[in-house]
Write a protein that holds these residues in place. Structure first.
Motif, PDB file in Angstrom:
ATOM      1  N   MET A  73       0.932  -1.162  -0.150  1.00  0.00           N
ATOM      2  CA  MET A  73       0.003   0.036  -0.052  1.00  0.00           C
ATOM      3  C   MET A  73       0.767   1.037   0.061  1.00  0.00           C
ATOM      4  O   MET A  73       0.771   2.230  -0.530  1.00  0.00           O
ATOM      5  CB  MET A  73      -0.946   0.018   1.020  1.00  0.00           C
ATOM      6  N   LEU A  74       1.868   1.112   0.722  1.00  0.00           N
ATOM      7  CA  LEU A  74       2.893   2.104   0.977  1.00  0.00           C
ATOM      8  C   LEU A  74       3.542   2.627  -0.657  1.00  0.00           C
ATOM      9  O   LEU A  74       3.686   3.788  -1.218  1.00  0.00           O
ATOM     10  CB  LEU A  74       4.103   2.027   1.808  1.00  0.00           C
ATOM     11  N   GLU A  75       3.888   1.440  -1.386  1.00  0.00           N
ATOM     12  CA  GLU A  75       4.385   1.798  -2.597  1.00  0.00           C
ATOM     13  C   GLU A  75       3.502   2.395  -3.669  1.00  0.00           C
ATOM     14  O   GLU A  75       3.910   3.278  -4.577  1.00  0.00           O
ATOM     15  CB  GLU A  75       4.952   0.363  -3.311  1.00  0.00           C
ATOM     16  N   ILE A  76       2.148   2.308  -3.385  1.00  0.00           N
ATOM     17  CA  ILE A  76       1.105   2.649  -4.452  1.00  0.00           C
ATOM     18  C   ILE A  76       0.840   4.151  -3.990  1.00  0.00           C
ATOM     19  O   ILE A  76       0.955   4.890  -4.850  1.00  0.00           O
ATOM     20  CB  ILE A  76      -0.283   1.900  -4.176  1.00  0.00           C
ATOM     21  N   ILE A  77       0.769   4.498  -2.789  1.00  0.00           N
ATOM     22  CA  ILE A  77       0.602   5.834  -2.450  1.00  0.00           C
ATOM     23  C   ILE A  77       1.923   6.791  -2.711  1.00  0.00           C
ATOM     24  O   ILE A  77       1.692   8.033  -2.942  1.00  0.00           O
ATOM     25  CB  ILE A  77       0.210   5.924  -0.700  1.00  0.00           C
ATOM     26  N   ARG A 120      -4.981   8.039   5.791  1.00  0.00           N
ATOM     27  CA  ARG A 120      -5.514   7.144   6.652  1.00  0.00           C
ATOM     28  C   ARG A 120      -4.751   5.670   6.040  1.00  0.00           C
ATOM     29  O   ARG A 120      -4.276   4.848   6.918  1.00  0.00           O
ATOM     30  CB  ARG A 120      -7.090   6.924   6.917  1.00  0.00           C
ATOM     31  N   CYS A 121      -4.503   5.731   4.979  1.00  0.00           N
ATOM     32  CA  CYS A 121      -4.099   4.427   4.305  1.00  0.00           C
ATOM     33  C   CYS A 121      -2.600   4.358   4.561  1.00  0.00           C
ATOM     34  O   CYS A 121      -1.868   3.353   4.831  1.00  0.00           O
ATOM     35  CB  CYS A 121      -4.325   4.444   2.825  1.00  0.00           C
ATOM     36  N   VAL A 122      -1.889   5.524   4.730  1.00  0.00           N
ATOM     37  CA  VAL A 122      -0.379   5.556   5.058  1.00  0.00           C
ATOM     38  C   VAL A 122      -0.445   5.167   6.341  1.00  0.00           C
ATOM     39  O   VAL A 122       0.468   4.332   6.661  1.00  0.00           O
ATOM     40  CB  VAL A 122       0.126   6.886   4.682  1.00  0.00           C
ATOM     41  N   GLN A 123      -1.202   5.627   7.369  1.00  0.00           N
ATOM     42  CA  GLN A 123      -1.431   5.185   8.559  1.00  0.00           C
ATOM     43  C   GLN A 123      -1.351   3.635   8.785  1.00  0.00           C
ATOM     44  O   GLN A 123      -0.672   2.843   9.620  1.00  0.00           O
ATOM     45  CB  GLN A 123      -2.139   5.894   9.437  1.00  0.00           C
ATOM     46  N   VAL A 124      -2.238   3.246   7.966  1.00  0.00           N
ATOM     47  CA  VAL A 124      -2.756   1.799   8.287  1.00  0.00           C
ATOM     48  C   VAL A 124      -1.610   0.861   7.563  1.00  0.00           C
ATOM     49  O   VAL A 124      -1.072  -0.067   8.235  1.00  0.00           O
ATOM     50  CB  VAL A 124      -4.003   1.543   7.504  1.00  0.00           C
ATOM     51  N   ALA A 125      -0.917   1.430   6.576  1.00  0.00           N
ATOM     52  CA  ALA A 125       0.194   0.697   6.031  1.00  0.00           C
ATOM     53  C   ALA A 125       1.411   0.672   7.018  1.00  0.00           C
ATOM     54  O   ALA A 125       2.105  -0.421   7.307  1.00  0.00           O
ATOM     55  CB  ALA A 125       0.893   1.310   4.839  1.00  0.00           C
ATOM     56  N   MET A 170     -10.096  -1.051   9.180  1.00  0.00           N
ATOM     57  CA  MET A 170      -9.517   0.276   9.247  1.00  0.00           C
ATOM     58  C   MET A 170      -9.716   1.197   8.015  1.00  0.00           C
ATOM     59  O   MET A 170     -10.089   2.237   8.118  1.00  0.00           O
ATOM     60  CB  MET A 170      -8.149   0.188   9.447  1.00  0.00           C
ATOM     61  N   ILE A 171      -9.463   0.546   6.799  1.00  0.00           N
ATOM     62  CA  ILE A 171      -9.567   1.498   5.726  1.00  0.00           C
ATOM     63  C   ILE A 171     -10.930   1.718   5.374  1.00  0.00           C
ATOM     64  O   ILE A 171     -11.091   2.928   4.974  1.00  0.00           O
ATOM     65  CB  ILE A 171      -9.156   0.474   4.457  1.00  0.00           C
ATOM     66  N   TYR A 172     -11.862   0.894   5.297  1.00  0.00           N
ATOM     67  CA  TYR A 172     -13.349   1.435   5.078  1.00  0.00           C
ATOM     68  C   TYR A 172     -14.221   2.000   6.149  1.00  0.00           C
ATOM     69  O   TYR A 172     -15.085   2.504   6.123  1.00  0.00           O
ATOM     70  CB  TYR A 172     -14.088   0.004   4.533  1.00  0.00           C
ATOM     71  N   GLY A 173     -13.666   1.927   7.540  1.00  0.00           N
ATOM     72  CA  GLY A 173     -14.291   2.482   8.903  1.00  0.00           C
ATOM     73  C   GLY A 173     -13.823   3.913   9.026  1.00  0.00           C
ATOM     74  O   GLY A 173     -12.863   4.564   8.428  1.00  0.00           O
ATOM     75  N   SER A 182      -4.729   3.651  15.908  1.00  0.00           N
ATOM     76  CA  SER A 182      -4.017   3.844  16.862  1.00  0.00           C
ATOM     77  C   SER A 182      -2.486   4.190  16.183  1.00  0.00           C
ATOM     78  O   SER A 182      -2.371   4.251  14.988  1.00  0.00           O
ATOM     79  CB  SER A 182      -3.394   2.669  17.387  1.00  0.00           C
ATOM     80  N   LEU A 183      -1.450   4.788  17.053  1.00  0.00           N
ATOM     81  CA  LEU A 183      -0.409   5.473  16.357  1.00  0.00           C
ATOM     82  C   LEU A 183       0.579   4.255  16.124  1.00  0.00           C
ATOM     83  O   LEU A 183       0.657   3.422  16.852  1.00  0.00           O
ATOM     84  CB  LEU A 183       0.319   6.455  17.198  1.00  0.00           C
ATOM     85  N   PRO A 184       1.172   4.158  14.880  1.00  0.00           N
ATOM     86  CA  PRO A 184       2.294   3.001  14.813  1.00  0.00           C
ATOM     87  C   PRO A 184       3.190   3.102  15.470  1.00  0.00           C
ATOM     88  O   PRO A 184       3.777   4.281  15.906  1.00  0.00           O
ATOM     89  CB  PRO A 184       2.297   3.206  13.240  1.00  0.00           C
ATOM     90  N   LYS A 185       3.878   1.877  15.543  1.00  0.00           N
ATOM     91  CA  LYS A 185       5.180   1.776  16.437  1.00  0.00           C
ATOM     92  C   LYS A 185       6.257   1.649  15.335  1.00  0.00           C
ATOM     93  O   LYS A 185       5.879   1.753  14.166  1.00  0.00           O
ATOM     94  CB  LYS A 185       5.124   0.847  17.556  1.00  0.00           C
ATOM     95  N   GLU A 186       7.601   1.669  15.799  1.00  0.00           N
ATOM     96  CA  GLU A 186       8.761   1.631  14.726  1.00  0.00           C
ATOM     97  C   GLU A 186       8.406   0.256  13.629  1.00  0.00           C
ATOM     98  O   GLU A 186       8.017  -0.598  14.397  1.00  0.00           O
ATOM     99  CB  GLU A 186      10.063   1.272  15.456  1.00  0.00           C
ATOM    100  N   PRO A 187       8.631   0.642  12.516  1.00  0.00           N
ATOM    101  CA  PRO A 187       8.642  -0.335  11.327  1.00  0.00           C
ATOM    102  C   PRO A 187       9.860  -1.547  11.688  1.00  0.00           C
ATOM    103  O   PRO A 187      10.917  -0.928  12.270  1.00  0.00           O
ATOM    104  CB  PRO A 187       8.561   0.203  10.347  1.00  0.00           C
ATOM    105  N   ALA A 188       9.786  -2.505  11.160  1.00  0.00           N
ATOM    106  CA  ALA A 188      10.890  -3.435  11.080  1.00  0.00           C
ATOM    107  C   ALA A 188      11.826  -2.798  10.228  1.00  0.00           C
ATOM    108  O   ALA A 188      11.598  -2.026   9.375  1.00  0.00           O
ATOM    109  CB  ALA A 188      10.378  -4.814  10.366  1.00  0.00           C
ATOM    110  N   PHE A 189      13.034  -3.154  10.318  1.00  0.00           N
ATOM    111  CA  PHE A 189      14.186  -2.636   9.593  1.00  0.00           C
ATOM    112  C   PHE A 189      14.302  -1.110  10.157  1.00  0.00           C
ATOM    113  O   PHE A 189      14.965  -0.398   9.130  1.00  0.00           O
ATOM    114  CB  PHE A 189      14.422  -2.963   8.173  1.00  0.00           C
TER     115      PHE A 189
END
Length: 130
Positions: free
Chosen positions: A1-5, A56-61, A81-84, A89-96
């Motif tokens: 999703m991140l790559e698309i946005i 919202r999609c960036v945050q879900v990603a 999450m996408i349709y609602g 919630s706030l995301p935590k640190e990503p992998a890598f």
């Protein structure tokens, strides 16, 4: 999703001392700095920056790429999450993530002392055609 946005592939970043390791880290850093609009592909147009669904999609990603698997949402949760319209919630640190870790405990690993037993030897066989 991140790559698309974002309009970029995850591996389109070249890690150096100043730059991000990958797209996830780049988006994470901008999210933390409240500059997530900078990650959105300009070809989506100016309206994408004002569209709360895109943000919202960036945050879900970012929620989907959190370091701990227990923190990541299930696919059912992602769809809701996408349709609602519920608060995310706030995301935590990503992998890598290549920055300092706030929540990672420091671990000390001790290797076992070698015993005076038999040596483990490895052999390699190279196959050649006739």
């Amino acid at each position: 999703m991140l790559e698309i946005i974002c309009g970029r592939k995850n591996n389109s970043f070249h890690h150096d001392s100043e730059g991000p390791l990958n797209l996830m880290v780049h988006a994470w850093k901008l999210f933390k700095e409240n500059r997530i609009g900078e990650v959105i592909d300009q070809s989506l147009g100016d309206t994408a920056l004002d569209n709360p669904q895109v943000l919202r999609c960036v945050q879900v990603a970012l929620l989907c790429v959190q370091e701990s698997a227990e923190d990541r949402p299930s696919m059912l949760d992602v769809v809701s999450m996408i349709y609602g319209n519920n608060a995310l919630s706030l995301p935590k640190e990503p992998a890598f993530y290549d920055g300092p870790r706030r929540s990672s405990p420091k671990m000390e690993i001790k290797l076992p002392e070698p015993e005076n037993g038999p040596d483990n030897r490895v052999t390699i066989t190279v196959m050649e055609a006739r």
